[in-house]
Design an enzyme around this catalytic site. Structure first.
Site, PDB file in Angstrom:
ATOM      1  N   ARG A 223       0.829  -1.206   0.000  1.00 55.06           N
ATOM      2  CA  ARG A 223       0.000   0.000   0.000  1.00 55.06           C
ATOM      3  C   ARG A 223       0.865   1.259   0.000  1.00 55.06           C
ATOM      4  O   ARG A 223       0.560   2.248  -0.679  1.00 55.06           O
ATOM      5  CB  ARG A 223      -0.917  -0.007   1.226  1.00 55.06           C
ATOM      6  CG  ARG A 223      -1.877   1.163   1.282  1.00 55.06           C
ATOM      7  CD  ARG A 223      -2.685   1.155   2.557  1.00 55.06           C
ATOM      8  NE  ARG A 223      -3.602   2.284   2.611  1.00 55.06           N
ATOM      9  CZ  ARG A 223      -4.076   2.804   3.730  1.00 55.06           C
ATOM     10  NH1 ARG A 223      -3.726   2.299   4.911  1.00 55.06           N
ATOM     11  NH2 ARG A 223      -4.898   3.835   3.700  1.00 55.06           N
TER      12      ARG A 223
ATOM     13  N   HIS B 114       0.739   4.427  -2.635  1.00 59.75           N
ATOM     14  CA  HIS B 114       0.543   5.808  -2.206  1.00 59.75           C
ATOM     15  C   HIS B 114       1.715   6.682  -2.636  1.00 59.75           C
ATOM     16  O   HIS B 114       1.533   7.883  -2.888  1.00 59.75           O
ATOM     17  CB  HIS B 114       0.363   5.878  -0.688  1.00 59.75           C
ATOM     18  CG  HIS B 114      -1.029   5.566  -0.242  1.00 59.75           C
ATOM     19  ND1 HIS B 114      -1.764   6.405   0.577  1.00 59.75           N
ATOM     20  CD2 HIS B 114      -1.844   4.512  -0.506  1.00 59.75           C
ATOM     21  CE1 HIS B 114      -2.958   5.879   0.799  1.00 59.75           C
ATOM     22  NE2 HIS B 114      -3.024   4.726   0.161  1.00 59.75           N
TER      23      HIS B 114
ATOM     24  N   ASN C  96      -3.069   9.637   4.245  1.00 65.53           N
ATOM     25  CA  ASN C  96      -1.877   8.848   4.546  1.00 65.53           C
ATOM     26  C   ASN C  96      -1.668   8.570   6.031  1.00 65.53           C
ATOM     27  O   ASN C  96      -0.713   7.889   6.400  1.00 65.53           O
ATOM     28  CB  ASN C  96      -0.629   9.562   4.000  1.00 65.53           C
ATOM     29  CG  ASN C  96      -0.588   9.570   2.490  1.00 65.53           C
ATOM     30  OD1 ASN C  96      -1.006   8.616   1.840  1.00 65.53           O
ATOM     31  ND2 ASN C  96      -0.096  10.663   1.906  1.00 65.53           N
TER      32      ASN C  96
ATOM     33  N   HIS D   3      -5.776  -5.879  -3.069  1.00 69.18           N
ATOM     34  CA  HIS D   3      -6.666  -6.023  -1.923  1.00 69.18           C
ATOM     35  C   HIS D   3      -6.990  -7.480  -1.627  1.00 69.18           C
ATOM     36  O   HIS D   3      -7.832  -7.760  -0.773  1.00 69.18           O
ATOM     37  CB  HIS D   3      -7.957  -5.232  -2.147  1.00 69.18           C
ATOM     38  CG  HIS D   3      -7.790  -3.759  -1.977  1.00 69.18           C
ATOM     39  ND1 HIS D   3      -8.800  -2.852  -2.199  1.00 69.18           N
ATOM     40  CD2 HIS D   3      -6.708  -3.020  -1.590  1.00 69.18           C
ATOM     41  CE1 HIS D   3      -8.349  -1.628  -1.958  1.00 69.18           C
ATOM     42  NE2 HIS D   3      -7.087  -1.700  -1.591  1.00 69.18           N
TER      43      HIS D   3
END
Length: 364
Positions: free
Chosen positions: A91, A95, A128, A228
Site C-alpha cells: 500500500r 501511495h 496517509n 486487496h
C-alpha cells in the site's frame, strides 16, 4: 514499536471473529470460470503511455549487484515477525507512486517543529495517516542494510519498489523482476496528495480518471486493485456501507447481508477503536491469490470502490476474467506494477539518493 504487539493481537482477534461469522459463506467466494476477455474491453477508459525514464533491471549491476538479495533478506525476516507489514508496504508503494511519482516522497517524516509555518509533507495528509508504521520501518531497515554494503548508491524509491515485490511473493503471489534507477524526490508536499489517490467510496468514473492521470487504464485499475487480496482496512472506511448507505440509515443493499453482520461485530456504529481493522479479502486474507475478484462477484467486496468494479459494465468483464484465472491475474498484476513503478521517475539533478529514507539530504 512498543505497542505494535498489542495492536497485532487485537487485529488477529478481530479477524478471527470476522472469519468465524463469514465461514458460513462456504464456497460462495470460489473463483468461477469466465469467458476470455474480448480485446476491446481491455482498452476501456482513457489511457496515456506512462512516462519512461530509462529504468533498467541491471541498473546497479556494477555499483550494488546484490541489492535485490539484500532487500529480500530484510523483508523475509520482517514478514516472518510482522506479517501485516507485507500488505502495508504494498500500500505504501501505491501511495508513493500515485502522488508525484515513484520517488519515496511518502517516506519523508513530518517535521518535529511546532512552528505554524512548518511545511507539511505527504504523510501529514488524512489520506496517509493510517499507513502502518511497520511499512515505514521495513523500508528503513532494508535501506540501512543496503547502505552498509553499498553506501550512497541505491535510492529509497528503489528499495521500496523491491520490498513491495518481495512481499507479493512471500504471500504466495508472483515473483517479478523490478526495474531500477529511480531517484528520491527532493520535496514532499502535502498539497499534492488531495485528489491523487482513490477513495474508499470512489465511483468507477472517479477511479478511471485518477488512473488515467497516471498514464494507466482500466486494465491496470482492475489488476492493481487485486492487491486487496491481502491486507486490511480501518473500520472508518466501511461504516457508511454497513450502517448508513447514502443517507438511508440502512446498509448497502449490494453487500451480502452475512458480511454486513460480520463487519458490524468488529466495527460498531460509534465508540469503536480507531485501530480496529478488517480484511479486504474475507475468504483468504493472508494469501495473495485471485479470490478478491470472486468475492466481488459474490457481493463480498469490502470497500465501495472495490465492489463498484464488478457493478460497472466497463470493468465487470475484467473482474470476471481475473476471477476465473489466477495465472492471468498474476500476469496482469505484474504488468500493472511495472507500469505503475515507472510513473514520473526522478533522474539526475531532479532527485537525490537519501541515506535515511525519512530525511532529505542536507545541502552541501
Amino acid at each position: 514499536m512498543g505497542s505494535s504487539g498489542g495492536i497485532r493481537f487485537r487485529r488477529r482477534v478481530g479477524l478471527v471473529l470476522l472469519l468465524l461469522v463469514v465461514a458460513s459463506l462456504g464456497g460462495t467466494a470460489r473463483a468461477r470460470e469466465a469467458q476470455p476477455l474480448p480485446e476491446a474491453a481491455a482498452a476501456v477508459g482513457t489511457r496515456r503511455a506512462p512516462e519512461r525514464h530509462g529504468l533498467a533491471l541491471d541498473f546497479y549491476a556494477k555499483t550494488c549487484p546484490a541489492v535485490d538479495q539484500i532487500v529480500a533478506n530484510v523483508t523475509a525476516a520482517r514478514y516472518r515477525d510482522f506479517p501485516a507489514a507485507g500488505p502495508a508496504v504494498l500500500r505504501l508503494f501505491h501511495h508513493d507512486c500515485f502522488v508525484e511519482g515513484c520517488d519515496a516522497s511518502i517516506l519523508i517524516a513530518p517535521t518535529a517543529s511546532a512552528a505554524a509555518a512548518a511545511p507539511k509533507v505527504e504523510r501529514d495528509m488524512e489520506e496517509n495517516r493510517n499507513l502502518a508504521q511497520e511499512a515505514f520501518d521495513t523500508v528503513e531497515l532494508a535501506k540501512a542494510a543496503v547502505e552498509s554494503r553499498c553506501p550512497g548508491v541505491v535510492s529509497c524509491a528503489d528499495v521500496l519498489a523491491l520490498a513491495a515485490r518481495d512481499y507479493v511473493q512471500q504471500a504466495g503471489g508472483p515473483y517479478y523482476a523490478v526495474k531500477k534507477g529511480r531517484k528520491d524526490s527532493k520535496v514532499s508536499l502535502a498539497g499534492k496528495v488531495r485528489g491523487s489517490l482513490p477513495r474508499a467510496n470512489s465511483t468507477v468514473d472517479e477511479l478511471l480518471r485518477v488512473f488515467a492521470g497516471k498514464g494507466l487504464g482500466a486494465a491496470d485499475l482492475v489488476a492493481l486493485s487485486g492487491a486487496h487480496t491481502v491486507g486490511f482496512a480501518h473500520c472508518v472506511h466501511v461504516l457508511g456501507r454497513i450502517y448508513d448507505f447514502r443517507g438511508t440509515r440502512r446498509p448497502d443493499p449490494l453487500m451480502d447481508a452475512r458480511l454486513v453482520k460480520a463487519l458490524r461485530m468488529s466495527c460498531p456504529a460509534s465508540g469503536g477503536s480507531a485501530r480496529v481493522v478488517v480484511p479486504f479479502d474475507v475468504s483468504t486474507p493472508f494469501q495473495f491469490d485471485h479470490a478478491y475478484y470472486a468475492n466481488l462477484q459474490a457481493r463480498l467486496g469490502l470497500l465501495g470502490s472495490d465492489q463498484a468494479l464488478f457493478l460497472d459494465p466497463r470493468t465487470r468483464p475484467l473482474v470476471q476474467e481475473l476471477a476465473g484465472n489466477k495465472t492471468r491475474f498474476f500476469q496482469a498484476f505484474v504488468a500493472g506494477m511495472d507500469r505503475m513503478g515507472a510513473i514520473r521517475i526522478k533522474k539526475g539533478r531532479k532527485g537525490e539518493v537519501r541515506k535515511v529514507c525519512s530525511q532529505h539530504l542536507l545541502p552541501v
